[in-house]
Design an enzyme around this catalytic site. Structure first.
Site, PDB file in Angstrom:
ATOM      1  N   LEU A 272      11.367   1.094   6.737  1.00  0.00           N
ATOM      2  CA  LEU A 272      10.746   1.578   5.509  1.00  0.00           C
ATOM      3  C   LEU A 272      11.448   2.888   5.139  1.00  0.00           C
ATOM      4  O   LEU A 272      11.601   3.769   6.001  1.00  0.00           O
ATOM      5  CB  LEU A 272       9.249   1.845   5.733  1.00  0.00           C
ATOM      6  CG  LEU A 272       8.548   2.312   4.462  1.00  0.00           C
ATOM      7  CD1 LEU A 272       8.289   1.130   3.538  1.00  0.00           C
ATOM      8  CD2 LEU A 272       7.259   3.036   4.777  1.00  0.00           C
TER       9      LEU A 272
ATOM     10  N   LYS B 125       6.457  -2.009   1.890  1.00  0.00           N
ATOM     11  CA  LYS B 125       5.293  -1.378   2.527  1.00  0.00           C
ATOM     12  C   LYS B 125       4.121  -2.358   2.452  1.00  0.00           C
ATOM     13  O   LYS B 125       3.173  -2.191   1.671  1.00  0.00           O
ATOM     14  CB  LYS B 125       4.987  -0.035   1.863  1.00  0.00           C
ATOM     15  CG  LYS B 125       4.196   0.902   2.767  1.00  0.00           C
ATOM     16  CD  LYS B 125       4.358   2.340   2.345  1.00  0.00           C
ATOM     17  CE  LYS B 125       3.356   3.270   2.998  1.00  0.00           C
ATOM     18  NZ  LYS B 125       3.424   3.313   4.460  1.00  0.00           N
TER      19      LYS B 125
ATOM     20  N   GLU C 298      13.181   2.323  13.685  1.00  0.00           N
ATOM     21  CA  GLU C 298      12.245   3.353  13.213  1.00  0.00           C
ATOM     22  C   GLU C 298      11.049   3.399  14.152  1.00  0.00           C
ATOM     23  O   GLU C 298      10.995   2.661  15.135  1.00  0.00           O
ATOM     24  CB  GLU C 298      11.799   3.053  11.774  1.00  0.00           C
ATOM     25  CG  GLU C 298      11.012   1.756  11.626  1.00  0.00           C
ATOM     26  CD  GLU C 298      10.512   1.489  10.214  1.00  0.00           C
ATOM     27  OE1 GLU C 298      10.426   2.433   9.405  1.00  0.00           O
ATOM     28  OE2 GLU C 298      10.187   0.318   9.935  1.00  0.00           O
TER      29      GLU C 298
ATOM     30  N   TYR D  15       0.823  -1.211   0.000  1.00  0.00           N
ATOM     31  CA  TYR D  15       0.000   0.000   0.000  1.00  0.00           C
ATOM     32  C   TYR D  15       0.860   1.266   0.000  1.00  0.00           C
ATOM     33  O   TYR D  15       2.083   1.195   0.161  1.00  0.00           O
ATOM     34  CB  TYR D  15      -0.937  -0.004   1.213  1.00  0.00           C
ATOM     35  CG  TYR D  15      -0.268   0.342   2.526  1.00  0.00           C
ATOM     36  CD1 TYR D  15       0.607  -0.542   3.150  1.00  0.00           C
ATOM     37  CD2 TYR D  15      -0.478   1.588   3.134  1.00  0.00           C
ATOM     38  CE1 TYR D  15       1.234  -0.208   4.343  1.00  0.00           C
ATOM     39  CE2 TYR D  15       0.148   1.925   4.330  1.00  0.00           C
ATOM     40  CZ  TYR D  15       1.004   1.021   4.932  1.00  0.00           C
ATOM     41  OH  TYR D  15       1.624   1.362   6.098  1.00  0.00           O
TER      42      TYR D  15
HETATM   43  N1  PMP Z   1       8.112   3.688   8.760  1.00  0.00           N
HETATM   44  C1  PMP Z   1       6.951   3.028   8.836  1.00  0.00           C
HETATM   45  C2  PMP Z   1       6.931   1.682   9.499  1.00  0.00           C
HETATM   46  C3  PMP Z   1       5.761   3.597   8.323  1.00  0.00           C
HETATM   47  O1  PMP Z   1       4.598   2.929   8.402  1.00  0.00           O
HETATM   48  C4  PMP Z   1       5.822   4.885   7.744  1.00  0.00           C
HETATM   49  C5  PMP Z   1       4.572   5.550   7.226  1.00  0.00           C
HETATM   50  N2  PMP Z   1       4.043   4.875   6.166  1.00  0.00           N
HETATM   51  C6  PMP Z   1       7.054   5.543   7.673  1.00  0.00           C
HETATM   52  C7  PMP Z   1       8.183   4.908   8.187  1.00  0.00           C
HETATM   53  C8  PMP Z   1       7.171   6.908   7.047  1.00  0.00           C
HETATM   54  O2  PMP Z   1       7.037   6.830   5.644  1.00  0.00           O
HETATM   55  P1  PMP Z   1       6.508   8.054   4.783  1.00  0.00           P
HETATM   56  O3  PMP Z   1       7.368   9.224   5.103  1.00  0.00           O
HETATM   57  O4  PMP Z   1       6.676   7.601   3.373  1.00  0.00           O
HETATM   58  O5  PMP Z   1       5.082   8.288   5.166  1.00  0.00           O
END
Ligand code: PMP
Length: 277
Positions: free
Chosen positions: A199, A143, A175, A30
């Site tokens: 991610l 993701k 993270e 997603y």
């Molecule tokens: N890490 C994880 C585990 C996440 O779910 C997200 C948000 N989707 C992020 C980091 C941040 O990613 P982004 O800046 O692309 O929203």
């Protein structure tokens, strides 16, 4: 309206089979894309990551990616979305339940929009975070729809009166449950490298660029729990949380409980980027 495969239908009309593999196995990926002032922010980067996640689980878009781009823009227009998000997912589709990939299923794409506003209050005052051992799998770079580890960690943080969970594998900070984590120590910005343990956030990459423009040296290298708890400044980033200061982690107060100087500069730079025409 929602997008279901290549069609716009009302939410009530959008039906997904009970044996959809997304529903049964979390077999899909997603994206969450921010819409500011009717425009999709960092759309190309999100679609690039979406494709990367699909390749990682051997899924193919059932139509041209230009069609998907057009569909997402049309969805925003149809729903008159000014400020909010688009959620989009693709699953391997419906098939009789067996773990192995089924033959001849068509992937199912669904997307919807939601109005949300920027978390202004929290951006000004900061949030508190709770540390959780990172018990997730080793492909956090995908993701994936499988978010149970993230869900359980976030709930543990909420149960402790915190707004975010910060994961660590032993001593090493990875993270947040839905964010990337940054620290500032001795005038340098540190964040975990974009490997299989995190991610690679679109906001993470954006903030790294902004830091370089501001002359703040960036080191993509993992740091320890102790380095986190004794950092000069800590913030987390995501599509919906933007550059969110962290002012307390477990019992430790960070930056005297205030938004740090560099965090503030990065917030200002980010705000300029999203409000520029
Ligand atoms: N890490 C994880 C585990 C996440 O779910 C997200 C948000 N989707 C992020 C980091 C941040 O990613 P982004 O800046 O692309 O929203």
């Amino acid at each position: 309206m929602i997008l279901l495969n290549n069609q716009f239908v009302s939410r009530d009309e959008g039906k997904v089979d009970i044996e959809d593999r997304g529903y049964q196995f979390g077999d899909g990926v997603y994206e969450v894309i921010r819409v500011y002032n009717g425009k999709l922010f960092s759309l190309a980067e999100h679609l690039e990551r979406f494709k990367r996640s699909m390749v990682a689980i051997s899924l193919k878009l059932p139509y041209a990616s230009e069609t998907l781009t057009d569909n997402l823009k049309t969805l925003v227009e149809k729903n008159n979305l000014r400020n909010g998000i688009i959620y989009i997912q693709i699953t391997r589709g419906a098939a009789s339940r067996n773990h192995g990939f089924p033959n001849n299923t068509t992937p199912v794409i669904s997307a919807y929009t939601k109005e949300i506003s920027r978390p202004i209050e929290a951006l000004n005052s900061g949030i508190s975070a709770h540390l959780v051992e990172d018990f997730r799998w080793l492909r956090c770079d995908i993701k994936s729809l499988n978010l149970l580890g993230n869900v359980l960690a976030k709930q543990e943080a909420l149960d402790h009166g915190c707004q975010e969970a910060i994961f660590h594998r032993g001593e090493r900070v990875t993270e947040g449950s839905s964010t990337n984590v940054f620290i500032i120590r001795a005038g340098k910005l540190l964040t975990h490298p974009a490997d299989n343990f995190i991610l690679n956030g679109i906001t993470r990459r954006y903030v790294i660029e902004l830091a370089c423009q501001l002359g703040l040296p960036v080191i993509e290298k993992s740091f320890t729990l102790n380095e986190l708890l004794t950092a000069d400044e800590v913030f987390v980033t995501s599509t919906t949380q933007e550059v969110m200061p962290v002012v307390k982690i477990n019992q430790s107060t960070i930056a005297e409980g205030r938004v740090g100087k560099w965090t503030q500069l990065l917030q200002n730079a980010f705000e300029s980027a999203i409000t520029s025409p």
